[in-house]
Design a protein around this motif. Structure first.
Motif, PDB file in Angstrom:
ATOM      1  N   MET A 288       0.578   7.764   1.322  1.00  0.00           N
ATOM      2  CA  MET A 288      -0.546   8.504   1.890  1.00  0.00           C
ATOM      3  C   MET A 288      -1.380   7.216   2.336  1.00  0.00           C
ATOM      4  SD  MET A 288      -3.396  11.002   0.176  1.00  0.00           S
ATOM      5  CE  MET A 288      -2.118  12.466  -0.053  1.00  0.00           C
ATOM      6  N   LEU A 289      -1.539   7.157   3.529  1.00  0.00           N
ATOM      7  CA  LEU A 289      -2.732   6.150   4.131  1.00  0.00           C
ATOM      8  C   LEU A 289      -4.037   6.770   4.406  1.00  0.00           C
ATOM      9  CD1 LEU A 289       0.445   5.175   4.453  1.00  0.00           C
ATOM     10  CD2 LEU A 289      -0.228   4.140   6.527  1.00  0.00           C
ATOM     11  N   VAL A 290      -4.844   6.162   3.848  1.00  0.00           N
ATOM     12  CA  VAL A 290      -6.185   6.817   3.911  1.00  0.00           C
ATOM     13  C   VAL A 290      -7.439   5.852   4.470  1.00  0.00           C
ATOM     14  CG1 VAL A 290      -8.301   8.247   2.729  1.00  0.00           C
ATOM     15  CG2 VAL A 290      -5.808   8.496   1.951  1.00  0.00           C
ATOM     16  N   GLU A 291      -8.063   6.403   5.540  1.00  0.00           N
ATOM     17  CA  GLU A 291      -9.084   5.654   6.246  1.00  0.00           C
ATOM     18  C   GLU A 291     -10.061   4.972   5.025  1.00  0.00           C
ATOM     19  OE1 GLU A 291     -11.803   5.271  10.234  1.00  0.00           O
ATOM     20  OE2 GLU A 291     -10.777   7.424   9.499  1.00  0.00           O
ATOM     21  N   ARG A 292     -10.606   3.754   5.278  1.00  0.00           N
ATOM     22  CA  ARG A 292     -11.103   3.136   4.229  1.00  0.00           C
ATOM     23  C   ARG A 292     -12.357   3.694   3.652  1.00  0.00           C
ATOM     24  NH1 ARG A 292      -9.563  -1.751   2.079  1.00  0.00           N
ATOM     25  NH2 ARG A 292      -8.193  -2.341   3.988  1.00  0.00           N
ATOM     26  N   SER A 293     -13.164   4.403   4.707  1.00  0.00           N
ATOM     27  CA  SER A 293     -14.635   4.690   4.527  1.00  0.00           C
ATOM     28  C   SER A 293     -14.386   6.040   3.314  1.00  0.00           C
ATOM     29  CB  SER A 293     -14.994   5.518   5.668  1.00  0.00           C
ATOM     30  OG  SER A 293     -14.385   6.168   6.572  1.00  0.00           O
ATOM     31  N   VAL A 294     -13.246   6.757   3.545  1.00  0.00           N
ATOM     32  CA  VAL A 294     -13.262   7.980   2.400  1.00  0.00           C
ATOM     33  C   VAL A 294     -12.045   7.712   1.533  1.00  0.00           C
ATOM     34  CG1 VAL A 294     -14.105   9.395   4.211  1.00  0.00           C
ATOM     35  CG2 VAL A 294     -11.611   8.957   4.306  1.00  0.00           C
ATOM     36  N   TYR A 295     -11.592   6.599   1.552  1.00  0.00           N
ATOM     37  CA  TYR A 295     -10.559   6.421   0.287  1.00  0.00           C
ATOM     38  C   TYR A 295     -10.778   6.647  -0.923  1.00  0.00           C
ATOM     39  CZ  TYR A 295      -7.038   3.545  -2.161  1.00  0.00           C
ATOM     40  OH  TYR A 295      -5.980   3.012  -2.919  1.00  0.00           O
ATOM     41  N   ASP A 296     -11.887   6.322  -1.538  1.00  0.00           N
ATOM     42  CA  ASP A 296     -12.438   6.654  -3.005  1.00  0.00           C
ATOM     43  C   ASP A 296     -12.323   7.847  -3.201  1.00  0.00           C
ATOM     44  OD1 ASP A 296     -12.521   3.788  -3.511  1.00  0.00           O
ATOM     45  OD2 ASP A 296     -14.541   3.854  -3.361  1.00  0.00           O
ATOM     46  N   ASP A 297     -12.840   8.681  -2.327  1.00  0.00           N
ATOM     47  CA  ASP A 297     -12.856  10.268  -2.403  1.00  0.00           C
ATOM     48  C   ASP A 297     -11.435  11.109  -2.286  1.00  0.00           C
ATOM     49  OD1 ASP A 297     -15.704  10.333  -2.287  1.00  0.00           O
ATOM     50  OD2 ASP A 297     -15.872  10.838  -0.279  1.00  0.00           O
ATOM     51  N   ALA A 298     -10.773  10.226  -1.355  1.00  0.00           N
ATOM     52  CA  ALA A 298      -9.294  10.749  -1.613  1.00  0.00           C
ATOM     53  C   ALA A 298      -8.503  10.553  -2.643  1.00  0.00           C
ATOM     54  CB  ALA A 298      -8.567  10.083  -0.344  1.00  0.00           C
ATOM     55  N   VAL A 299      -8.791   9.285  -3.323  1.00  0.00           N
ATOM     56  CA  VAL A 299      -8.018   8.953  -4.390  1.00  0.00           C
ATOM     57  C   VAL A 299      -8.598  10.186  -5.621  1.00  0.00           C
ATOM     58  CG1 VAL A 299      -7.653   7.337  -6.426  1.00  0.00           C
ATOM     59  CG2 VAL A 299      -7.545   6.494  -4.313  1.00  0.00           C
ATOM     60  N   GLU A 300      -9.719  10.422  -5.615  1.00  0.00           N
ATOM     61  CA  GLU A 300     -10.134  11.514  -6.542  1.00  0.00           C
ATOM     62  C   GLU A 300      -9.548  12.797  -6.524  1.00  0.00           C
ATOM     63  OE1 GLU A 300     -11.999  10.868  -9.394  1.00  0.00           O
ATOM     64  OE2 GLU A 300     -11.629   8.801  -8.810  1.00  0.00           O
ATOM     65  N   ALA A 301      -9.389  12.908  -5.055  1.00  0.00           N
ATOM     66  CA  ALA A 301      -9.012  14.400  -4.826  1.00  0.00           C
ATOM     67  C   ALA A 301      -7.532  14.385  -5.233  1.00  0.00           C
ATOM     68  CB  ALA A 301      -9.081  14.568  -3.252  1.00  0.00           C
ATOM     69  N   ALA A 302      -6.919  13.305  -5.057  1.00  0.00           N
ATOM     70  CA  ALA A 302      -5.300  13.312  -5.374  1.00  0.00           C
ATOM     71  C   ALA A 302      -5.240  13.400  -6.882  1.00  0.00           C
ATOM     72  CB  ALA A 302      -4.616  12.023  -4.909  1.00  0.00           C
ATOM     73  N   ILE A 303      -5.945  12.875  -7.625  1.00  0.00           N
ATOM     74  CA  ILE A 303      -5.965  12.952  -9.166  1.00  0.00           C
ATOM     75  C   ILE A 303      -6.159  14.364  -9.469  1.00  0.00           C
ATOM     76  CG2 ILE A 303      -7.106  12.229 -11.241  1.00  0.00           C
ATOM     77  CD1 ILE A 303      -7.710   9.606  -9.752  1.00  0.00           C
ATOM     78  N   ALA A 304      -7.125  14.976  -9.018  1.00  0.00           N
ATOM     79  CA  ALA A 304      -7.573  16.338  -9.384  1.00  0.00           C
ATOM     80  C   ALA A 304      -6.461  17.260  -8.976  1.00  0.00           C
ATOM     81  CB  ALA A 304      -8.778  16.840  -8.723  1.00  0.00           C
ATOM     82  N   THR A 305      -5.562  16.960  -7.997  1.00  0.00           N
ATOM     83  CA  THR A 305      -4.425  17.711  -7.606  1.00  0.00           C
ATOM     84  C   THR A 305      -3.443  17.542  -8.530  1.00  0.00           C
ATOM     85  OG1 THR A 305      -5.288  17.814  -5.235  1.00  0.00           O
ATOM     86  CG2 THR A 305      -2.864  18.423  -5.653  1.00  0.00           C
ATOM     87  N   ALA A 306      -3.120  16.387  -8.798  1.00  0.00           N
ATOM     88  CA  ALA A 306      -2.001  16.097  -9.700  1.00  0.00           C
ATOM     89  C   ALA A 306      -2.287  16.707 -11.107  1.00  0.00           C
ATOM     90  CB  ALA A 306      -2.064  14.423  -9.910  1.00  0.00           C
TER      91      ALA A 306
END
Length: 477
Positions: A288-306
């Motif tokens: 999963m390659l995420v644009e840096r400006s939203v990277y932290d939000d993306a990691v949190e969303a992935a953790i919540a999904t897992a």
């Protein structure tokens, strides 16, 4: 349950030499069936039957072959519950997945190929105004088909149906990990009334039966789906007889998520897709390659999904994931998760070991690594388990560079609301398939990849063409 016979020349026959092999239920690690692993003599019998049947089957009117496939479709549809139960037990797919995706994929491919075979133009002039040059598409001959354990009926039908549909005869070697679904399929072939020798099945392992098929002088084509390592072995073994080889191999799918889209929704969708089938899909979006400006939000969303991803018994109904398919696969996934930790990736969900509440069965924890770089082992190797690697990118150019920096090129994924970016980036991704913003692939779309993901395409007219020779006849009147 003993299922030691092979299907050769229209009958179930005993192996040339007994070689029992236990089929393990990955949910409880217990054997529940015994098959036999074949050898060279069994392959020779099956190939001889296919070779003898080829002239008559190739000459059969196309409409009669279509009618046989339509009968097979009806038999498969009636017995699809059996197929789902068999797949679930032999490779661990939960019943909902086994019914609605695994078994259903086989039925869907049969239906789609019948449609495409009816429309395929087997003879035509070179050009509308050059009618004296006549092009004929003819069946290539005897085809050796080797299929994997992760999507058994998906792959069996993607190979068997177009081969039979154009008039080829086949020898199928399913994975010894999940052989029972293919044996059930052989029963369906028999019930549908295909001529003897047209379809043959020999169980066995790759180094023995797979190698015997790949090098066999009376097999005209090999179609293989599985690991890149095994695919290269097939191609090397086939080289001396200059047979056609088509390969559908591994993947390490990048999933590019730009800040201009609904990031939380895209991350959730991508994480669920990565974990689907316990991560055992060659087209899984595992990077999963995420644009840096939203990277932290993306990691949190992935953790919540897992955290919401449930692991459970395949026999139970629900949207949970089941075990990995085998002890070998379980150990591989565990080792690579540990390598990710050792190489400095940030473990944010899951990890080594079984999920809480499991002390047996090949169950893996849904695992997410953040702050991965593309040089790490977990970003380079196909793990084939529920393991997601997340990494940031700064701009479009860097995203494309990271996405393409892989030996594989099967499926890439792109999430953006910018239509021009969709078109621009999708054309620069070096992959056989690009799926954007959650779009699903329709039936008949070509499946296959670039680079070490293989060659050839399965599905639709492309999958039909792989089993045909092209003959040009000059002076046609």
């Amino acid at each position: 349950m003993r299922k030691t016979d092979f299907y050769i020349d229209g009958s179930w026959v005993a192996p040339s030499a007994p070689n029992d092999f236990e089929v393990i239920n990955p949910a409880d690690e217990q054997g529940f069936a015994t098959i036999s692993l074949g050898g060279q003599a069994d392959v020779d019998k099956a190939v001889a039957a296919a070779r003898a049947a080829f002239p008559g089957f190739a000459a059969m009117p196309h409409g009669e072959r279509i009618a046989l496939l339509e009968k097979l479709y009806e038999v498969y549809k009636r017995r699809m519950g059996e197929m789902a139960e068999t797949i679930s037990k032999e490779m661990g797919a939960p019943m909902k997945l086994a019914t609605q995706a695994q078994a259903a994929a086989g039925l869907g491919h049969i239906k789609a190929f019948i449609r495409d075979l009816k429309e395929f133009e087997f003879e035509h002039p070179l050009y509308p105004d050059v009618t004296e040059e006549h092009i004929v598409h003819e069946p290539i001959g005897v085809c050796g088909l080797i299929t994997p354990w992760n999507w058994p009926m998906n792959q069996v039908t993607l190979k068997v149906i177009p081969a039979l549909g154009v008039g080829c005869t086949v020898v199928l070697k399913p994975s010894e990990v999940s052989p029972l679904s293919a044996m059930l399929f052989a029963e369906m072939i028999d019930e549908a009334g295909f001529p003897k020798g047209v379809f043959n099945l020999v169980n066995g392992d790759g180094p023995t039966v797979g190698a015997a098929m790949s090098s066999h002088p009376d097999i005209d084509m090999m179609s293989f789906t599985g690991s890149t390592r095994a695919g290269t072995a097939v191609q090397k073994a086939a080289a001396d007889t200059v047979k056609r080889v088509t390969l559908e191999l591994g993947g390490k799918g990048p999933n590019l998520i730009f800040a201009d889209t609904d990031v939380a929704k895209a991350v959730k969708r991508g994480t669920i897709h990565c974990f689907n089938n316990s991560g055992q899909s060659c087209n899984a979006p595992t990077r999963m390659l995420v644009e840096r400006s939203v990277y932290d939000d993306a990691v949190e969303a992935a953790i919540a999904t897992a955290a919401k991803c449930q692991v459970g018994d395949p026999e139970e109904d629900g949207n949970h994931i089941g075990p990995l398919s085998s002890a070998q696969q379980f150990e591989k996934v565990q080792e690579l998760i540990q390598v990710g930790i050792d190489e400095g990736a940030k473990l944010v969900a899951g990890g080594v070991g079984r999920p809480e509440g499991f002390n047996r069965g090949y169950y893996a924890r849904p695992t997410i690594f953040a702050d991965v770089n593309n040089e790490m082992t977990i970003a380079r190797e196909e793990i084939f388990g529920p393991v997601l690697s997340i990494m940031p990118f700064s701009d479009e150019e860097e995203a494309i560079r990271i996405a393409n920096d892989t030996p594989y090129g099967l499926t890439s994924y792109l999430q953006t609301d910018d239509v021009e970016r969709m078109r621009r980036v999708s054309k620069q991704l070096r992959a056989g398939m690009v799926q954007m913003n959650g779009a699903q692939r329709p039936g008949g779309s070509p499946f296959g990849g670039y680079k070490m993901s293989g060659n050839g395409r399965e599905g639709g007219r492309w999958g039909i063409e792989d089993y045909l020779e092209v003959k040009a006849i000059s002076g046609w009147q």
